[in-house]
Design a protein around this motif. Structure first.
Motif, PDB file in Angstrom:
ATOM      1  N   LEU A  37       5.518  -3.703   4.687  1.00  0.00           N
ATOM      2  CA  LEU A  37       6.742  -3.758   4.224  1.00  0.00           C
ATOM      3  C   LEU A  37       7.245  -3.571   2.969  1.00  0.00           C
ATOM      4  O   LEU A  37       8.268  -2.785   2.410  1.00  0.00           O
ATOM      5  N   ILE A  38       6.330  -4.161   2.101  1.00  0.00           N
ATOM      6  CA  ILE A  38       6.410  -3.713   0.515  1.00  0.00           C
ATOM      7  C   ILE A  38       6.408  -2.176   0.319  1.00  0.00           C
ATOM      8  O   ILE A  38       7.422  -1.743  -0.486  1.00  0.00           O
ATOM      9  N   ALA A  39       5.503  -1.500   0.935  1.00  0.00           N
ATOM     10  CA  ALA A  39       5.328  -0.033   0.956  1.00  0.00           C
ATOM     11  C   ALA A  39       6.624   0.478   1.198  1.00  0.00           C
ATOM     12  O   ALA A  39       6.868   1.722   0.873  1.00  0.00           O
ATOM     13  N   LYS A  40       6.977   0.225   2.232  1.00  0.00           N
ATOM     14  CA  LYS A  40       8.177   0.681   3.061  1.00  0.00           C
ATOM     15  C   LYS A  40       9.353   0.513   2.187  1.00  0.00           C
ATOM     16  O   LYS A  40      10.213   1.531   2.061  1.00  0.00           O
ATOM     17  N   SER A  41       9.526  -0.544   1.533  1.00  0.00           N
ATOM     18  CA  SER A  41      10.714  -0.875   0.800  1.00  0.00           C
ATOM     19  C   SER A  41      10.724   0.042  -0.641  1.00  0.00           C
ATOM     20  O   SER A  41      11.642   0.462  -1.054  1.00  0.00           O
ATOM     21  N   SER A  42       9.568   0.344  -0.927  1.00  0.00           N
ATOM     22  CA  SER A  42       9.050   1.187  -2.034  1.00  0.00           C
ATOM     23  C   SER A  42       9.718   2.550  -1.765  1.00  0.00           C
ATOM     24  O   SER A  42      10.010   3.247  -2.645  1.00  0.00           O
ATOM     25  N   ILE A  43       9.675   2.905  -0.694  1.00  0.00           N
ATOM     26  CA  ILE A  43      10.191   4.495  -0.398  1.00  0.00           C
ATOM     27  C   ILE A  43      11.629   4.454  -0.383  1.00  0.00           C
ATOM     28  O   ILE A  43      12.035   5.427  -1.288  1.00  0.00           O
ATOM     29  N   VAL A  44      12.135   3.303  -0.240  1.00  0.00           N
ATOM     30  CA  VAL A  44      13.790   3.324  -0.194  1.00  0.00           C
ATOM     31  C   VAL A  44      13.976   3.417  -1.788  1.00  0.00           C
ATOM     32  O   VAL A  44      15.051   3.873  -2.312  1.00  0.00           O
ATOM     33  N   VAL A  45      13.147   2.411  -2.518  1.00  0.00           N
ATOM     34  CA  VAL A  45      13.314   2.191  -3.899  1.00  0.00           C
ATOM     35  C   VAL A  45      13.242   3.698  -4.610  1.00  0.00           C
ATOM     36  O   VAL A  45      13.991   4.198  -5.498  1.00  0.00           O
ATOM     37  N   ILE A  61       4.616   5.662  -9.696  1.00  0.00           N
ATOM     38  CA  ILE A  61       2.865   6.281  -9.543  1.00  0.00           C
ATOM     39  C   ILE A  61       2.404   5.169  -8.577  1.00  0.00           C
ATOM     40  O   ILE A  61       1.520   5.156  -7.566  1.00  0.00           O
ATOM     41  N   LEU A  62       2.700   3.997  -9.088  1.00  0.00           N
ATOM     42  CA  LEU A  62       1.869   2.726  -8.503  1.00  0.00           C
ATOM     43  C   LEU A  62       2.472   2.546  -7.113  1.00  0.00           C
ATOM     44  O   LEU A  62       1.778   2.401  -6.029  1.00  0.00           O
ATOM     45  N   ASP A  63       3.794   2.566  -6.880  1.00  0.00           N
ATOM     46  CA  ASP A  63       4.446   2.659  -5.419  1.00  0.00           C
ATOM     47  C   ASP A  63       3.741   3.688  -4.654  1.00  0.00           C
ATOM     48  O   ASP A  63       3.523   3.604  -3.526  1.00  0.00           O
ATOM     49  N   GLY A  64       3.822   4.926  -5.134  1.00  0.00           N
ATOM     50  CA  GLY A  64       3.014   6.019  -4.359  1.00  0.00           C
ATOM     51  C   GLY A  64       1.850   5.848  -3.700  1.00  0.00           C
ATOM     52  O   GLY A  64       1.610   6.075  -2.859  1.00  0.00           O
ATOM     53  N   ASP A  92      -0.528   2.661   2.675  1.00  0.00           N
ATOM     54  CA  ASP A  92      -0.032   2.035   3.752  1.00  0.00           C
ATOM     55  C   ASP A  92       0.022   3.237   4.970  1.00  0.00           C
ATOM     56  O   ASP A  92      -0.126   2.959   6.297  1.00  0.00           O
ATOM     57  N   LEU A  93       0.521   4.295   4.437  1.00  0.00           N
ATOM     58  CA  LEU A  93       0.808   5.391   5.748  1.00  0.00           C
ATOM     59  C   LEU A  93      -0.461   6.069   6.152  1.00  0.00           C
ATOM     60  O   LEU A  93      -0.473   6.517   7.212  1.00  0.00           O
ATOM     61  N   PHE A  94      -1.182   6.506   4.952  1.00  0.00           N
ATOM     62  CA  PHE A  94      -2.326   7.497   5.403  1.00  0.00           C
ATOM     63  C   PHE A  94      -3.749   7.049   5.227  1.00  0.00           C
ATOM     64  O   PHE A  94      -4.560   7.632   5.733  1.00  0.00           O
ATOM     65  N   ALA A  95      -4.073   5.807   4.541  1.00  0.00           N
ATOM     66  CA  ALA A  95      -5.393   5.391   4.227  1.00  0.00           C
ATOM     67  C   ALA A  95      -5.474   4.139   5.236  1.00  0.00           C
ATOM     68  O   ALA A  95      -4.630   3.940   6.347  1.00  0.00           O
ATOM     69  N   LYS A  96      -6.866   3.819   5.418  1.00  0.00           N
ATOM     70  CA  LYS A  96      -7.115   2.353   6.350  1.00  0.00           C
ATOM     71  C   LYS A  96      -6.253   1.144   5.876  1.00  0.00           C
ATOM     72  O   LYS A  96      -6.232   0.323   6.687  1.00  0.00           O
ATOM     73  N   GLY A  97      -5.650   1.002   4.882  1.00  0.00           N
ATOM     74  CA  GLY A  97      -4.892  -0.190   4.424  1.00  0.00           C
ATOM     75  C   GLY A  97      -5.677  -1.171   4.234  1.00  0.00           C
ATOM     76  O   GLY A  97      -5.483  -2.279   4.469  1.00  0.00           O
ATOM     77  N   ASP A  98      -6.575  -1.080   3.061  1.00  0.00           N
ATOM     78  CA  ASP A  98      -7.539  -2.144   2.665  1.00  0.00           C
ATOM     79  C   ASP A  98      -6.739  -3.213   1.883  1.00  0.00           C
ATOM     80  O   ASP A  98      -5.975  -2.695   1.063  1.00  0.00           O
TER      81      ASP A  98
END
Length: 175
Positions: free
Chosen positions: A64-72, A119-122, A128-134
């Protein structure tokens, strides 16, 4: 009624001003949503994670944090571009409208800070979207993001709210 300054602007300036307002609502709204979500997994007033968080819940919160960063990011880029278009097309002269000059300086002054945090948000969005989400990597990125540049992003956030007050009250305006 037609003496109101917005009616004297060109169509491009009016459209860019509308985009600025709309983008700001999304951008600052998403910033607050991300902060509220982040505080759900952190101990209040610290950068330490709450103990005994279910890993699946933590992974969902990080998503959710990563997805809200997309909107930010989208909102900030939209406002940044629209503000350049507005300043270049408006009939308002920066010399006579100190409030507009002050607002522009406050907004663009923090652009390097926003680029660094973007850059950190990216990286978090990529995890979240492309890696295994460690989860360990998510935790590192979240703490690094929240403590970035010794609090400069928070100072930037306060300056953005100051810009809203400056625009409303329009100080330093020559008649």
């Amino acid at each position: 009624m037609n003496d109101f300054p917005i009616f004297k602007e060109s169509k491009i300036a009016k459209l860019s001003l509308f985009v600025i307002v709309l983008g700001t609502v999304f951008w600052l709204g998403a910033v607050h949503i991300r902060d509220v979500i982040s505080n759900a997994i952190l101990i209040m007033g610290t950068l330490e994670f709450k103990p005994n968080i279910n890993p699946m819940v933590e992974r969902a919160v990080m998503g959710l944090i990563a997805k809200s960063s997309i909107v930010v990011l989208g909102g900030y880029i939209t406002v940044w571009i629209a503000s350049i278009v507005y300043i270049s097309t408006t009939r308002l002269v920066l010399k006579k409208n100190g409030w507009l000059l002050m607002s522009a300086i406050l907004f663009y002054f923090f652009t390097p800070v926003e680029i660094y945090t973007a850059i950190l948000d990216g990286r978090m969005i990529f995890e979240d979207l492309f890696a295994k989400g460690d989860l360990v990597e998510f935790r590192k990125l979240l703490i690094h993001r929240m403590a970035a540049l010794a609090g400069a992003p928070r100072i930037a956030q306060f300056s953005y709210y100051t810009i809203i007050a400056i625009i409303v009250f329009q100080p330093f305006k020559k008649q």
